[in-house]
Design an enzyme around this catalytic site. Structure first.
Site, PDB file in Angstrom:
ATOM      1  N   TRP A   1       0.835  -1.212   0.000  1.00 14.10           N
ATOM      2  CA  TRP A   1       0.000   0.000   0.000  1.00 14.10           C
ATOM      3  C   TRP A   1       0.865   1.255   0.000  1.00 14.10           C
ATOM      4  O   TRP A   1       0.391   2.350  -0.287  1.00 14.10           O
ATOM      5  CB  TRP A   1      -0.954   0.010   1.208  1.00 14.10           C
ATOM      6  CG  TRP A   1      -0.300   0.271   2.552  1.00 14.10           C
ATOM      7  CD1 TRP A   1       0.710  -0.434   3.109  1.00 14.10           C
ATOM      8  CD2 TRP A   1      -0.605   1.328   3.480  1.00 14.10           C
ATOM      9  NE1 TRP A   1       1.059   0.093   4.336  1.00 14.10           N
ATOM     10  CE2 TRP A   1       0.260   1.181   4.591  1.00 14.10           C
ATOM     11  CE3 TRP A   1      -1.522   2.366   3.494  1.00 14.10           C
ATOM     12  CZ2 TRP A   1       0.243   2.031   5.699  1.00 14.10           C
ATOM     13  CZ3 TRP A   1      -1.540   3.218   4.604  1.00 14.10           C
ATOM     14  CH2 TRP A   1      -0.669   3.049   5.680  1.00 14.10           C
ATOM     15  N   ASP A   2       2.153   1.081   0.268  1.00 11.77           N
ATOM     16  CA  ASP A   2       3.111   2.188   0.268  1.00 11.77           C
ATOM     17  C   ASP A   2       3.001   3.008  -1.014  1.00 11.77           C
ATOM     18  O   ASP A   2       3.139   4.237  -1.008  1.00 11.77           O
ATOM     19  CB  ASP A   2       4.557   1.662   0.340  1.00 11.77           C
ATOM     20  CG  ASP A   2       4.818   0.732   1.500  1.00 11.77           C
ATOM     21  OD1 ASP A   2       3.864   0.110   1.990  1.00 11.77           O
ATOM     22  OD2 ASP A   2       5.982   0.608   1.906  1.00 11.77           O
TER      23      ASP A   2
ATOM     24  N   GLU B   1       1.141  -1.946  13.010  1.00 15.22           N
ATOM     25  CA  GLU B   1       1.205  -3.415  13.073  1.00 15.22           C
ATOM     26  C   GLU B   1       1.606  -3.912  14.467  1.00 15.22           C
ATOM     27  O   GLU B   1       1.771  -5.106  14.671  1.00 15.22           O
ATOM     28  CB  GLU B   1       2.171  -3.922  12.007  1.00 15.22           C
ATOM     29  CG  GLU B   1       1.639  -3.696  10.601  1.00 15.22           C
ATOM     30  CD  GLU B   1       2.637  -4.035   9.503  1.00 15.22           C
ATOM     31  OE1 GLU B   1       3.829  -4.193   9.807  1.00 15.22           O
ATOM     32  OE2 GLU B   1       2.207  -4.125   8.330  1.00 15.22           O
TER      33      GLU B   1
ATOM     34  N   LYS C   1       3.702   1.599  16.123  1.00 20.23           N
ATOM     35  CA  LYS C   1       4.802   1.452  15.159  1.00 20.23           C
ATOM     36  C   LYS C   1       4.843   2.627  14.187  1.00 20.23           C
ATOM     37  O   LYS C   1       5.907   3.117  13.824  1.00 20.23           O
ATOM     38  CB  LYS C   1       4.603   0.141  14.389  1.00 20.23           C
ATOM     39  CG  LYS C   1       5.667  -0.169  13.375  1.00 20.23           C
ATOM     40  CD  LYS C   1       5.343  -1.457  12.631  1.00 20.23           C
ATOM     41  CE  LYS C   1       6.391  -1.794  11.599  1.00 20.23           C
ATOM     42  NZ  LYS C   1       6.009  -2.910  10.737  1.00 20.23           N
ATOM     43  N   GLN C   2       3.686   3.045  13.713  1.00 21.28           N
ATOM     44  CA  GLN C   2       3.651   4.094  12.688  1.00 21.28           C
ATOM     45  C   GLN C   2       2.306   4.810  12.755  1.00 21.28           C
ATOM     46  O   GLN C   2       1.359   4.295  13.334  1.00 21.28           O
ATOM     47  CB  GLN C   2       3.848   3.487  11.310  1.00 21.28           C
ATOM     48  CG  GLN C   2       2.716   2.595  10.840  1.00 21.28           C
ATOM     49  CD  GLN C   2       3.133   1.664   9.719  1.00 21.28           C
ATOM     50  OE1 GLN C   2       3.606   0.565   9.975  1.00 21.28           O
ATOM     51  NE2 GLN C   2       2.975   2.106   8.488  1.00 21.28           N
TER      52      GLN C   2
END
Ligand code: BGC
Length: 767
Positions: free
Chosen positions: A356-357, A487, A599-600
């Site tokens: 998906w990046d 994640e 994580k992000q």
């Protein structure tokens, strides 16, 4: 974090050989041209730590899935970009000693990537165990001008030695992927031969049957006089041109290697050999210098549009150019069958596949710095995979044309094999729909909906409509058992980001249906019939839109990452001990999952995508809550934080996050650059500058800027390609100047002023 790469505005320089960091430098010094690429390995043999890597676009191998416990629905294989023929290799024997920097005394050493010109060079002086002193200079490139050609020039002078030397200039296909699941080699030899002083090595991939052939013409000079090869050596999947000579001390050799590359991804099977040999021959008659200057011109053209200049901060300048350089050499957008792997051509991790990046992070870079067709090809890539995405969803029990795009893919099939991601990280579908919106908002090409976009949007909307369920307890639609962008939490209920983007997809698809119906009634009918779509399906979608559950804490005034987020111990990252980080290398997985650490960007990812739906105060509250709990252990995280921090006036935080994203690989922040570079997050770095510090948005079909420069930057300049116009933007702390470098009139907004720019006109505004 490492600090051995010298700061320079246009170069990546390793001064003095850093043996322990060799794999990192190899990643940093990777070169490529969109069709092939390779790590910054040495040409001669090296027995120390190294990942020898050469990669070729479109060629992959379906490596049989390896998991601890098989689960129904797992993909059969993990697709891997293949490490292929090593074309730059030279084996050099000086007497009985092989030229190998690992076994030599190194007197001086510089490895340098020239980003302006796309050249990798090295200079060193070494002493071999037999006392011979060798002075080496080398340079190579993968041609941007002719993307099936590569060339190198390697020169060495041997002092303090008299006797026999051998030089083997080879093409080696006996290569193994470092990440092979079963230690298997993926290439079978198909043809190794020598024709008119050109060596040719062709191999075929097991299972997938891709063929790749490389031809090399070597030209060797001794003290400037050309010498003839003494032998052609053929071994398994290996061929070389060998030179054997008696020399006196002080002899100089120069080898040029001209490479032609031909793969069945681009050519008919029977034509590979003739094509590769023709290319190598042509390249050698063009000559190294002209090939190089043609290549450099192509780089200049790329830099003319995509360069970003930062005055007053060489670390930040080097960081952004490093990112732009690698993005440009990873994807050139000429072929809708290709995409952008998270490591590009710089390593094997992530299999070279599409994530998906691409849609969430990379698209804006290509939209603004390349022809519109380039970004469109990224969308067409997904349209071409639509049937596979419908098949993927049906394997998981969805029906009636619902599509779940894969988390990881190379050919449209899912090949990620961890259940919590494969089955649960479904938000990826949202990014694919968002990219269509983003592309149309930017380019104005709303015909794309009728052309391809609507097919994709319908299938994605159908997926969400089936993936929600109605909770009697909540009297709301819920989405259970998901993994959000973060994640570090799996199998959670009602991840805010996922729920938000799911209903956004439903709304956008309804709008798109209306648009195409009004704009092109015939095509609309065709789309309905092709997709067996009844407009009544949207009635249910509207119900879901109205009654979706979006978890929120009224008390804290924030959106909740998931229903139970506040049950976790809320201690921020600042209370962790230094030795606990990075968590993914120091903590057990279950401890990470139970922790609050993110994580992000997750909620913040949603606020970034849908900024206009929220007030700045709301964005600030969420930012101030989530950022202190975020460990940024995904390279995709800091850039979103830069953009939001700029929006809400947190300049210092924005700058801290910028350095982290732009120098992530140069400084090896996450201790993993040796595996390859974080190519997709590099586009995030570009966004940090343009959307963050430049404050660029598209509002009402116009470019809009609201800049805020970091304190230590004197000036920021960049160009933006917008709807066939090129705008040159220069920002200082007090003013913004805009130059229209095109033949069209342009309407631009700066903060709250609307301006008109005639062709070639420059306007300056005080900030
Ligand atoms: C991130 C994902 C990303 C993947 C590939 C993971 O670490 O969490 O969001 O898609 O890397 O870049």
């Amino acid at each position: 974090m490492k600090n051995y790469i010298q700061k320079h505005p246009w170069k990546v320089i390793e001064q003095g050989f850093h043996k322990d960091e060799n794999k990192i430098t190899e990643s940093l010094c990777s070169i490529g041209n969109g069709k092939m690429g390779m790590r910054g390995n040495f040409e001669e043999s090296y027995s120390g730590e190294s990942l020898q890597g050469s990669y070729y676009a479109g060629i992959y191998y379906p490596d049989k899935t390896k998991v601890g416990w098989w689960k129904n629905g797992y993909p059969e294989y993990f697709a891997k970009v293949l490490n292929g023929c090593n074309w730059s290799g030279l084996k050099i024997m000086i007497g009985d000693c092989e030229l190998d920097l690992n076994k030599a005394e190194i007197k001086s050493f510089t490895r340098e990537l020239d980003m302006m010109n796309g050249l990798l060079s090295r200079n060193c002086i070494i002493t071999l165990p037999n006392g011979a002193e060798v002075e080496i200079t080398s340079q190579r490139f993968c041609s941007m001008h002719q993307d099936e050609i590569a060339a190198l020039e390697y020169s060495f002078t041997v002092n303090n030695f008299k006797g026999k030397i051998f030089i083997d200039s080879y093409l080696d296909f006996d290569i193994e992927n470092e990440d092979s699941n079963y230690d298997e080699k993926f290439w079978n030899e198909s043809k190794v031969l020598n024709e008119e002083e050109i060596i040719y090595n062709q191999a075929v991939t097991k299972k997938t049957g891709f063929e790749l052939g490389l031809a090399a013409k070597s030209v060797c000079k001794k003290d400037s006089a050309e010498i003839q090869a003494s032998n052609i050596v053929i071994a398994t999947k290996y061929i070389s041109t060998q030179y054997e000579l008696e020399i006196q001390s002080g002899t100089n050799f120069q080898i040029n290697k001209f490479i032609g590359v031909s793969s069945s991804f681009y050519h008919q099977h029977g034509e590979l050999k003739a094509n590769a040999i023709k290319l190598a021959k042509e390249a050698s008659s063009t000559g190294y210098d002209l090939l190089k200057s043609n290549h450099e011109h192509c780089w200049q053209d790329k830099w003319n549009i995509s360069d970003i200049e930062i005055d007053g901060d060489v670390g930040a300048q080097q960081g952004i150019r490093f990112n732009i350089f690698h993005l440009n050499q990873t994807y050139t957008g000429q072929d809708a069958r290709l995409n952008i792997g998270p490591k590009g051509f710089t390593g094997e991790k992530y299999g070279g596949s599409t994530y998906w990046d691409t849609e969430a992070y990379c698209l804006p870079f290509y939209l603004s710095t390349a022809n519109q067709k380039v970004a469109k090809n990224l969308l067409i890539y997904r349209h071409n995979h639509l049937n596979k995405a419908i098949e993927n969803a049906s394997k998981l029990g969805f029906k009636d044309g619902a599509a779940l795009y894969p988390m990881v893919t190379i050919n449209g099939e899912e090949c990620h094999n961890e259940w919590e991601i494969t089955f649960e990280e479904i938000h990826r579908n949202g990014a694919i729909a968002y990219a269509i919106f983003d592309y149309i908002r930017y380019t104005g090409d709303d015909k794309y909906l009728a052309e391809h976009g609507l097919d994709v949007l319908i299938a994605i909307a159908r997926f969400w409509a089936q993936r929600v369920n109605y909770s009697e307890a909540k009297k709301k639609y819920v989405i259970l058992g998901v993994t959000g962008p973060n994640e570090y939490e799996n199998n959670v209920n009602n991840n805010w980001y996922t729920n938000y983007i799911a209903v956004w997809c439903l709304k956008y698809c309804i709008d798109a249906l209306k648009h195409v119906k009004a704009d092109d009634a015939n095509r609309f009918k065709e789309i309905l019939s092709n997709n067996q779509f009844d407009e009544k399906e949207t009635e249910n979608w509207n119900e879901i839109i109205k009654h979706i559950h979006l978890p929120k804490s009224e008390e804290l005034g924030i959106y909740l990452q998931q229903d139970n987020f506040l049950d976790k111990d809320q201690s921020p990252v600042s209370e962790l001990r230094g030795e606990d980080l990075p968590l993914n290398q120091k903590w057990s997985w279950d401890r990470i999952l139970r922790s609050v650490y993110i994580k992000q960007a997750d909620v913040l990812q949603g606020l970034y995508f849908f900024e206009e739906d929220f007030s700045h105060a709301e964005i600030k509250r969420n930012f101030e809550y989530y950022e202190p709990r975020t460990v940024h252990e995904s390279s995709l995280s800091p850039c979103v934080h830069v953009i939001l921090a700029c929006l809400i006036g947190m300049e210092d935080k924005a700058y801290e996050m910028y350095l982290r994203t732009s120098r992530l690989d140069l400084d090896d922040y996450n201790n993993d650059t040796e595996d390859g570079l974080h190519i997709t997050s590099m586009a995030g770095t570009w966004m940090s500058i343009v959307k963050g510090f430049g404050g660029m948005r598209i509002k009402e079909n116009k470019l809009y800027f609201n800049p805020s420069l970091p304190k230590n930057w004197e000036k920021l300049s960049f160009r933006i390609n917008f709807r066939d116009s090129l705008v040159n933007i220069k920002i200082t702390s007090t003013e913004i100047s805009l130059k229209n470098e095109s033949n069209n009139n342009l309407q631009i907004s700066i903060v709250d002023q609307s301006i008109n720019l005639n062709p070639n006109e420059i306007k300056v505004y005080n900030l």
